[in-house]
Design a protein around this motif. Structure first.
Motif, mmCIF file in Angstrom:
data_model
loop_
_atom_site.group_PDB
_atom_site.id
_atom_site.type_symbol
_atom_site.label_atom_id
_atom_site.label_comp_id
_atom_site.label_asym_id
_atom_site.label_seq_id
_atom_site.Cartn_x
_atom_site.Cartn_y
_atom_site.Cartn_z
ATOM 1 N N ASP A 1 -8.619 12.028 8.328
ATOM 2 C CA ASP A 1 -8.063 12.022 6.976
ATOM 3 C C ASP A 1 -8.586 10.789 6.247
ATOM 4 O OD1 ASP A 1 -6.647 12.102 4.637
ATOM 5 O OD2 ASP A 1 -4.653 12.099 5.565
ATOM 6 N N PRO A 2 -9.741 10.896 5.600
ATOM 7 C CA PRO A 2 -10.360 9.734 4.936
ATOM 8 C C PRO A 2 -9.453 9.056 3.913
ATOM 9 C CG PRO A 2 -11.906 11.567 5.056
ATOM 10 C CD PRO A 2 -10.578 12.110 5.483
ATOM 11 N N GLY A 3 -8.488 9.791 3.361
ATOM 12 C CA GLY A 3 -7.605 9.210 2.357
ATOM 13 C C GLY A 3 -6.300 8.679 2.906
ATOM 14 N N ALA A 4 -6.157 8.647 4.216
ATOM 15 C CA ALA A 4 -4.897 8.207 4.834
ATOM 16 C C ALA A 4 -4.596 6.761 4.486
ATOM 17 C CB ALA A 4 -4.979 8.376 6.344
ATOM 18 N N TRP A 5 -3.325 6.465 4.248
ATOM 19 C CA TRP A 5 -2.951 5.094 3.885
ATOM 20 C C TRP A 5 -3.246 4.116 5.011
ATOM 21 C CZ3 TRP A 5 0.391 2.417 6.926
ATOM 22 C CH2 TRP A 5 1.286 3.132 7.742
ATOM 23 N N GLU A 6 -3.181 4.577 6.255
ATOM 24 C CA GLU A 6 -3.446 3.684 7.387
ATOM 25 C C GLU A 6 -4.856 3.093 7.319
ATOM 26 O OE1 GLU A 6 -0.680 6.952 9.094
ATOM 27 O OE2 GLU A 6 -2.323 6.791 7.626
ATOM 28 N N ARG A 7 -5.789 3.814 6.719
ATOM 29 C CA ARG A 7 -7.176 3.359 6.653
ATOM 30 C C ARG A 7 -7.370 2.249 5.620
ATOM 31 N NH1 ARG A 7 -11.026 6.019 9.211
ATOM 32 N NH2 ARG A 7 -12.615 5.451 7.655
ATOM 33 N N GLN A 8 -6.345 1.980 4.808
ATOM 34 C CA GLN A 8 -6.425 0.924 3.800
ATOM 35 C C GLN A 8 -5.794 -0.385 4.257
ATOM 36 O OE1 GLN A 8 -8.319 1.808 1.212
ATOM 37 N NE2 GLN A 8 -8.391 3.821 2.223
ATOM 38 N N VAL A 9 -5.085 -0.356 5.382
ATOM 39 C CA VAL A 9 -4.366 -1.534 5.859
ATOM 40 C C VAL A 9 -5.348 -2.632 6.270
ATOM 41 C CG1 VAL A 9 -2.896 -2.409 7.726
ATOM 42 C CG2 VAL A 9 -2.317 -0.262 6.566
ATOM 43 N N THR A 10 -5.075 -3.875 5.847
ATOM 44 C CA THR A 10 -5.980 -4.992 6.126
ATOM 45 C C THR A 10 -5.478 -5.861 7.269
ATOM 46 O OG1 THR A 10 -4.918 -6.571 4.624
ATOM 47 C CG2 THR A 10 -6.550 -5.063 3.665
ATOM 48 N N PHE A 11 -6.373 -6.704 7.750
ATOM 49 C CA PHE A 11 -6.019 -7.654 8.806
ATOM 50 C C PHE A 11 -4.914 -8.598 8.325
ATOM 51 C CE2 PHE A 11 -10.323 -6.326 9.819
ATOM 52 C CZ PHE A 11 -10.264 -6.133 11.189
ATOM 53 N N ARG A 12 -5.038 -9.088 7.103
ATOM 54 C CA ARG A 12 -4.046 -10.026 6.584
ATOM 55 C C ARG A 12 -2.667 -9.359 6.463
ATOM 56 N NH1 ARG A 12 -5.615 -14.678 3.981
ATOM 57 N NH2 ARG A 12 -7.491 -13.664 3.142
ATOM 58 N N GLN A 13 -2.654 -8.117 6.023
ATOM 59 C CA GLN A 13 -1.384 -7.406 5.910
ATOM 60 C C GLN A 13 -0.723 -7.237 7.275
ATOM 61 O OE1 GLN A 13 -2.896 -3.936 3.899
ATOM 62 N NE2 GLN A 13 -2.042 -4.565 1.917
ATOM 63 N N GLN B 1 -4.735 7.898 15.921
ATOM 64 C CA GLN B 1 -4.807 9.175 15.202
ATOM 65 C C GLN B 1 -3.454 9.667 14.698
ATOM 66 O OE1 GLN B 1 -7.695 9.869 14.378
ATOM 67 N NE2 GLN B 1 -8.648 8.508 15.885
ATOM 68 N N ARG B 2 -2.382 9.057 15.110
ATOM 69 C CA ARG B 2 -1.058 9.497 14.686
ATOM 70 C C ARG B 2 -0.895 9.350 13.175
ATOM 71 N NH1 ARG B 2 4.301 9.587 17.292
ATOM 72 N NH2 ARG B 2 5.846 9.646 15.628
ATOM 73 N N ARG B 3 -0.224 10.329 12.563
ATOM 74 C CA ARG B 3 0.159 10.215 11.159
ATOM 75 C C ARG B 3 1.489 9.458 11.135
ATOM 76 N NH1 ARG B 3 0.709 15.649 7.828
ATOM 77 N NH2 ARG B 3 -1.550 15.620 8.188
ATOM 78 N N TRP B 4 1.410 8.167 10.835
ATOM 79 C CA TRP B 4 2.595 7.317 10.899
ATOM 80 C C TRP B 4 3.475 7.517 9.669
ATOM 81 C CZ3 TRP B 4 3.848 4.827 15.235
ATOM 82 C CH2 TRP B 4 2.835 4.605 16.179
ATOM 83 N N GLU B 5 4.778 7.533 9.899
ATOM 84 C CA GLU B 5 5.720 7.650 8.789
ATOM 85 C C GLU B 5 5.666 6.377 7.946
ATOM 86 O OE1 GLU B 5 10.508 8.323 7.983
ATOM 87 O OE2 GLU B 5 9.658 8.649 9.985
ATOM 88 N N THR C 1 -12.989 -1.625 9.406
ATOM 89 C CA THR C 1 -14.278 -2.303 9.613
ATOM 90 C C THR C 1 -14.545 -2.507 11.096
ATOM 91 O OG1 THR C 1 -13.207 -4.465 9.315
ATOM 92 C CG2 THR C 1 -14.246 -3.469 7.382
ATOM 93 N N LEU C 2 -13.482 -2.579 11.895
ATOM 94 C CA LEU C 2 -13.636 -2.677 13.351
ATOM 95 C C LEU C 2 -13.093 -1.452 14.068
ATOM 96 C CD1 LEU C 2 -12.738 -6.418 14.093
ATOM 97 C CD2 LEU C 2 -14.993 -5.349 14.075
ATOM 98 N N LEU C 3 -12.224 -0.707 13.386
ATOM 99 C CA LEU C 3 -11.632 0.498 13.969
ATOM 100 C C LEU C 3 -11.946 1.682 13.043
ATOM 101 C CD1 LEU C 3 -8.098 -0.977 14.882
ATOM 102 C CD2 LEU C 3 -10.044 -0.640 16.437
ATOM 103 N N PRO C 4 -13.216 2.083 12.953
ATOM 104 C CA PRO C 4 -13.599 3.146 12.015
ATOM 105 C C PRO C 4 -12.940 4.486 12.313
ATOM 106 C CG PRO C 4 -15.407 2.666 13.525
ATOM 107 C CD PRO C 4 -14.370 1.594 13.739
ATOM 108 N N ASP C 5 -12.446 4.651 13.547
ATOM 109 C CA ASP C 5 -11.816 5.908 13.928
ATOM 110 C C ASP C 5 -10.318 5.942 13.628
ATOM 111 O OD1 ASP C 5 -11.853 3.851 15.835
ATOM 112 O OD2 ASP C 5 -11.353 5.202 17.480
#
Length: 337
Positions: A105-117, A147-151, A96-100
């Motif tokens: 990879d729109p389905g990347a798990w990193e894009r689901q991580v929340t502020f609370r997490q 942009q890194r694909r984090w393990e 929501t603040l870091l759209p990039d």
């Protein structure tokens, strides 16, 4: 206050432990500070602020690289304040603040991580990553992190969580974290003549003093996981503000006290077996440590807070300073009553 605080005997016992550690050559020096909810305060220093390449005595007003105390004093506080204001939804993804973030990879798990997490270190990011070894271009390193694909791994305490929270703060403000007001009594650098030295850095080729020790924070030219400097009094003043906020029912302080897991609240640690705050800590205590040898613990149940600030990695981190044992022993003194 002119009256001797009720906690004075506990302070004396705890300071004896710090003094003994310095006398044994485990750490060069340190400052112990304690306050109570009523305003009682004691601060005392021992040892040396610097031993290499020259000696300087430790003082009660010595500035310390607070390392990961940055996470709780600076970053957590600002994220939670923005949540209170309705600017950030803690359960919304960072995108929501870091759209990039992992934008290719729109389905990347990193894009689901929340502020609370991120605040509770409940993400799959790795514990550590030597980002500084990829270069010194701060803008390029920010892009690399995003942009890194984090393990993906099990949830662990990770600086990446707070580096990303720092990026979010920067995007909102339109400026780098080092341009922020760090708060009363704090700064993002310190006068070398008034600061405790940290490490003789192997890649910066100098003894660090008044500049951030954390390698990744240095390469990023400021980050949300480290970089804050302060004195024992400024750390205690911050704790006093938490006591006041708790009394007033401040939502930010309430979240700092709200558990997210067995070991963590929003940003902070809570008591668990062998935690740095000592075995006798009340359930109403939160705390955090910093790699450079710093720490802050706030016991809301008993209205007592203490900070132990040392330069235990001076001149090298590759030495058993005994800081873990010292922290726990100091905590037990504070909690012994």
């Amino acid at each position: 206050m002119t009256d001797t605080p009720a906690f004075a005997p506990r302070f004396e016992r705890a300071f004896d432990l710090l003094n003994a550690s310095v006398g044994a050559g485990r750490i060069p020096g340190g400052v112990l500070g304690v306050i109570d909810r009523d305003g009682g305060r004691m601060v005392r220093a021992t040892g040396y602020a610097q031993r290499v390449p020259r000696e300087r005595e430790m003082r009660t007003d010595t500035w310390f690289d607070l390392a990961s105390l940055t996470k709780v004093i600076f970053t957590t506080t600002r994220i939670l304040e923005l949540a209170k204001e309705g600017v950030i939804d803690l359960d919304a993804p960072l995108t929501t603040l870091l759209p990039d973030l992992r934008q290719y990879d729109p389905g990347a798990w990193e894009r689901q991580v929340t502020f609370r997490q991120c605040l509770g270190h409940q993400t799959p990011f790795p514990a550590v990553e030597p980002i500084y070894t990829y270069g010194r271009d701060a803008d390029l390193l920010r892009a690399f992190i995003l942009q890194r694909r984090w393990e993906k791994g099990p949830p662990v305490y990770s600086d990446i969580n707070f580096i990303l929270l720092g990026f979010a703060l920067e995007r909102l403000a339109g400026k780098r974290l080092r341009e922020f007001d760090p708060g009363p009594g704090f700064a993002f650098a310190a006068d070398p003549e008034k600061a405790a030295a940290t490490e003789d850095c192997t890649w910066r080729h100098r003894v660090l003093c008044g500049e951030v020790h954390d390698d990744n924070c240095s390469a990023l030219d400021g980050a949300g996981h480290a970089g804050l400097f302060g004195t024992a009094d400024s750390v205690l003043d911050f704790a006093a503000g938490l006591f006041a906020g708790d009394t007033e029912g401040d939502e930010t302080v309430a979240l700092m006290r709200t558990p997210l897991s067995e070991k963590r609240t929003h940003g902070w640690e809570r008591p668990y077996e062998n935690w740095p705050g000592g075995a006798l800590a009340s359930a109403g205590t939160i705390g955090h440590t910093g790699f450079t040898g710093t720490g802050l613990w706030v016991d809301f149940d008993n209205g007592l807070a203490w900070t132990l600030l040392t330069n235990r990695i001076h001149p090298t981190r590759h030495f058993d300073s005994g800081i873990a044992t010292l922290r726990q022993a100091v905590g037990d003194c504070m909690n012994a009553g």
